[in-house]
Scaffold this motif. Structure first.
Motif, PDB file in Angstrom:
ATOM      1  N   PRO A   1       3.106   3.775  -7.172  1.00  0.00           N
ATOM      2  CA  PRO A   1       2.360   2.979  -8.165  1.00  0.00           C
ATOM      3  C   PRO A   1       3.221   2.472  -9.315  1.00  0.00           C
ATOM      4  O   PRO A   1       2.962   1.398  -9.862  1.00  0.00           O
ATOM      5  CB  PRO A   1       1.286   3.960  -8.655  1.00  0.00           C
ATOM      6  CG  PRO A   1       1.121   4.933  -7.527  1.00  0.00           C
ATOM      7  CD  PRO A   1       2.473   5.077  -6.905  1.00  0.00           C
ATOM      8  N   THR A   2       4.246   3.212  -9.679  1.00  0.00           N
ATOM      9  CA  THR A   2       5.074   2.805 -10.821  1.00  0.00           C
ATOM     10  C   THR A   2       5.924   1.571 -10.517  1.00  0.00           C
ATOM     11  O   THR A   2       6.466   0.962 -11.443  1.00  0.00           O
ATOM     12  CB  THR A   2       5.999   3.957 -11.244  1.00  0.00           C
ATOM     13  OG1 THR A   2       6.778   4.380 -10.100  1.00  0.00           O
ATOM     14  CG2 THR A   2       5.188   5.130 -11.770  1.00  0.00           C
TER      15      THR A   2
ATOM     16  N   VAL B   1       4.732  -1.045  -8.650  1.00  0.00           N
ATOM     17  CA  VAL B   1       3.838  -2.146  -8.254  1.00  0.00           C
ATOM     18  C   VAL B   1       3.515  -3.027  -9.456  1.00  0.00           C
ATOM     19  O   VAL B   1       3.142  -2.517 -10.526  1.00  0.00           O
ATOM     20  CB  VAL B   1       2.540  -1.596  -7.627  1.00  0.00           C
ATOM     21  CG1 VAL B   1       1.553  -2.725  -7.371  1.00  0.00           C
ATOM     22  CG2 VAL B   1       2.853  -0.851  -6.338  1.00  0.00           C
TER      23      VAL B   1
ATOM     24  N   SER C   1       0.817  -1.222   0.000  1.00  0.00           N
ATOM     25  CA  SER C   1       0.000   0.000   0.000  1.00  0.00           C
ATOM     26  C   SER C   1       0.846   1.265   0.000  1.00  0.00           C
ATOM     27  O   SER C   1       0.369   2.329  -0.395  1.00  0.00           O
ATOM     28  CB  SER C   1      -0.930  -0.005   1.216  1.00  0.00           C
ATOM     29  OG  SER C   1      -0.186   0.070   2.428  1.00  0.00           O
TER      30      SER C   1
END
Length: 473
Positions: free
Chosen positions: A372-373, A375, A368
């Motif tokens: 994001p890049t 994941v 979490s």
């Protein structure tokens, strides 16, 4: 043949990038993913005898009494064909056109998997319960129509037809060209027929990608409450359930009748615990300080390494002691070797068993917080799959402790009765342990990504020019 990490990863890659939509009625959905059928059969040891570089798929049951073939290039002839030629029964077949949804085909093929209940509802009852219009006499179905009149069913009981069941979906209610057709031979066993009609008449929607075509333009397509990760996890869990079901049935078939049944309850008696037996300890220890995370990561690496070696040894044994079609040359020896594999995998899992839930929670927290890049889309559903498998392992462990308590007093460790009960526990757990062996690498990958990600508490590095001027001062 087994469904391994490569096959599951390919399935996940397809579905994790799609937004799922619910399509109902399911018989108007597009064909869907053929792996809903083929993965299920491969998971229960059906052998693939087709060229892996060919679009055609041919699977044969371990007993060589059933065969499935899928040939997408055969249209307009049926693309799917299932044949049965049991030793103690008549030959039968079923044929499915290209556009038949895979979930409907699976209604029949799932009934071929050992452990499928033979006590299936009558076709007439299945269709009537789904509000289909049914005609016939003496409890037999001669014809039926779906509530929207888009699907028709005909049954022929005379010898002039090469098939007895004809099921067709049409472009318009009661008329128009057929969208797809299903043909069943008259000798198709009742469980397969019942399973097919149960899947056909089910009101449960099927999931399709937003961009997928439907077999008919009128089929409603609504956003699904399921996330892509849940669609993938449902597929993985379905395979684990069918694999466990088949293994349990084969164990029952290959247990000698003169052997004592494992776990016959005798009230008031309790077998003593096995000194050092890890199955006697609670699955999750009472609240305590978890081991240092680097130590847990090392234990997880050891589990993955050991489980990989155990599976490689099993595959080597299976290849050496199986015939050309993939069936065991000696079922009893094969079963004993499988029991050893199950027990060895359980012992390897004991390295992390009591901390498995902590490992998952830590990975979820790390995931979490990752940019994001960094994941991978598969990580979320892999953690969900691991959590579901752990739920099953905890339940199975609790059931084993109850079974051990109910064993006869003379069923001490080392006796056949105790050994059979413990082997059954290990066998039930193996498919979920295998899930951890396949997907727990994601925990390590997330841990590595978290270590490499910039800390949100660390100050941003100063530009090179500023650092030079600061050094000059």
């Amino acid at each position: 043949m087994a469904v391994g990490q490569r096959q599951l990863a390919a399935f996940a890659e397809t579905h994790l990038t799609n937004v799922p939509f619910d399509v109902s009625p399911r018989y108007l959905a597009d064909p869907g993913d053929a792996r809903h059928v083929t993965h299920a059969l491969a998971a229960v040891r059906w052998n693939c005898s087709s060229d892996p570089l060919s679009p055609q798929v041919v699977l044969t049951s371990p007993e060589r009494d059933a065969r499935l073939s899928l040939n997408p290039l055969s249209a307009p002839l049926p693309c799917w064909r299932v044949e049965g030629h049991p030793v103690d029964g008549p030959y039968w077949w079923a044929a499915f056109d290209e556009l038949v949804p895979a979930e409907i085909i699976a209604g029949l093929t799932d009934a071929l998997i050992p452990g499928h209940s033979a006590d299936q509802p009558d076709v007439r009852d299945v269709l009537a319960a789904a509000d289909w219009t049914v005609t016939g006499r003496n409890g037999q179905v001669s014809s039926a129509h779906s509530p929207d009149d888009m699907v028709s069913v005909e049954f022929h009981d005379d010898s002039t037809e090469t098939f007895s069941w004809r099921i067709e979906a049409r472009a318009h209610p009661g008329e128009g060209p057929a969208l797809w057709a299903i043909r069943l031979h008259g000798q198709t066993p009742a469980p397969m027929v019942s399973g097919l009609f149960t899947a056909l008449a089910s009101s449960e929607p099927v999931q399709r990608a937003m961009s997928d075509r439907t077999a008919h333009y009128s089929a409603p397509k609504e956003p699904s409450p399921l996330q892509p990760q849940q669609v993938v996890a449902a597929h993985t869990n379905r395979l684990a359930r069918l694999r466990s079901q088949a293994r349990a049935q084969r164990r029952r078939q290959h247990t000698a009748p003169d052997r004592p049944a494992a776990g016959l309850p005798t009230p008031g008696h309790q077998a003593p615990p096995v000194p050092g037996d890890p199955t006697e300890r609670p699955f999750v220890t009472p609240p305590r300080t978890p081991r240092p995370h680097p130590q847990l990561m090392e234990q997880l690496r050891l589990f993955l390494s050991e489980s990989k070696r155990i599976l490689a040894d099993w595959d080597a044994y299976s290849d050496q002691h199986s015939g050309p079609g993939g069936w065991p040359l000696d079922e009893h020896a094969h079963g004993r070797r499988a029991s050893r594999r199950d027990a060895d995998t359980w012992r390897a899992f004991n390295r992390i068993r009591t901390d498995a839930r902590h490992l998952l929670h830590t990975a979820e927290t790390q995931l979490s917080a990752l940019p994001p890049t960094t994941v991978q889309p598969r990580w979320a559903w892999q953690l969900a799959t691991l959590s579901d498998a752990l739920d099953h392992l905890e339940a199975l462990h609790a059931r084993w402790l109850e079974t051990r308590t109910s064993l006869p007093a003379e069923a001490r460790p080392g006796t056949e009765t105790y050994g059979l009960a413990l082997a059954e526990h290990h066998a039930d757990a193996w498919s979920y342990l295998d899930t951890w062996a396949i997907h727990a690498q994601a925990i390590l990958d997330i841990h590595t990504a978290a270590q490499q990600a910039p800390s949100p508490l660390a100050p941003a590095p100063a530009p090179a020019a500023d650092r030079a001027s600061t050094a000059g001062r």
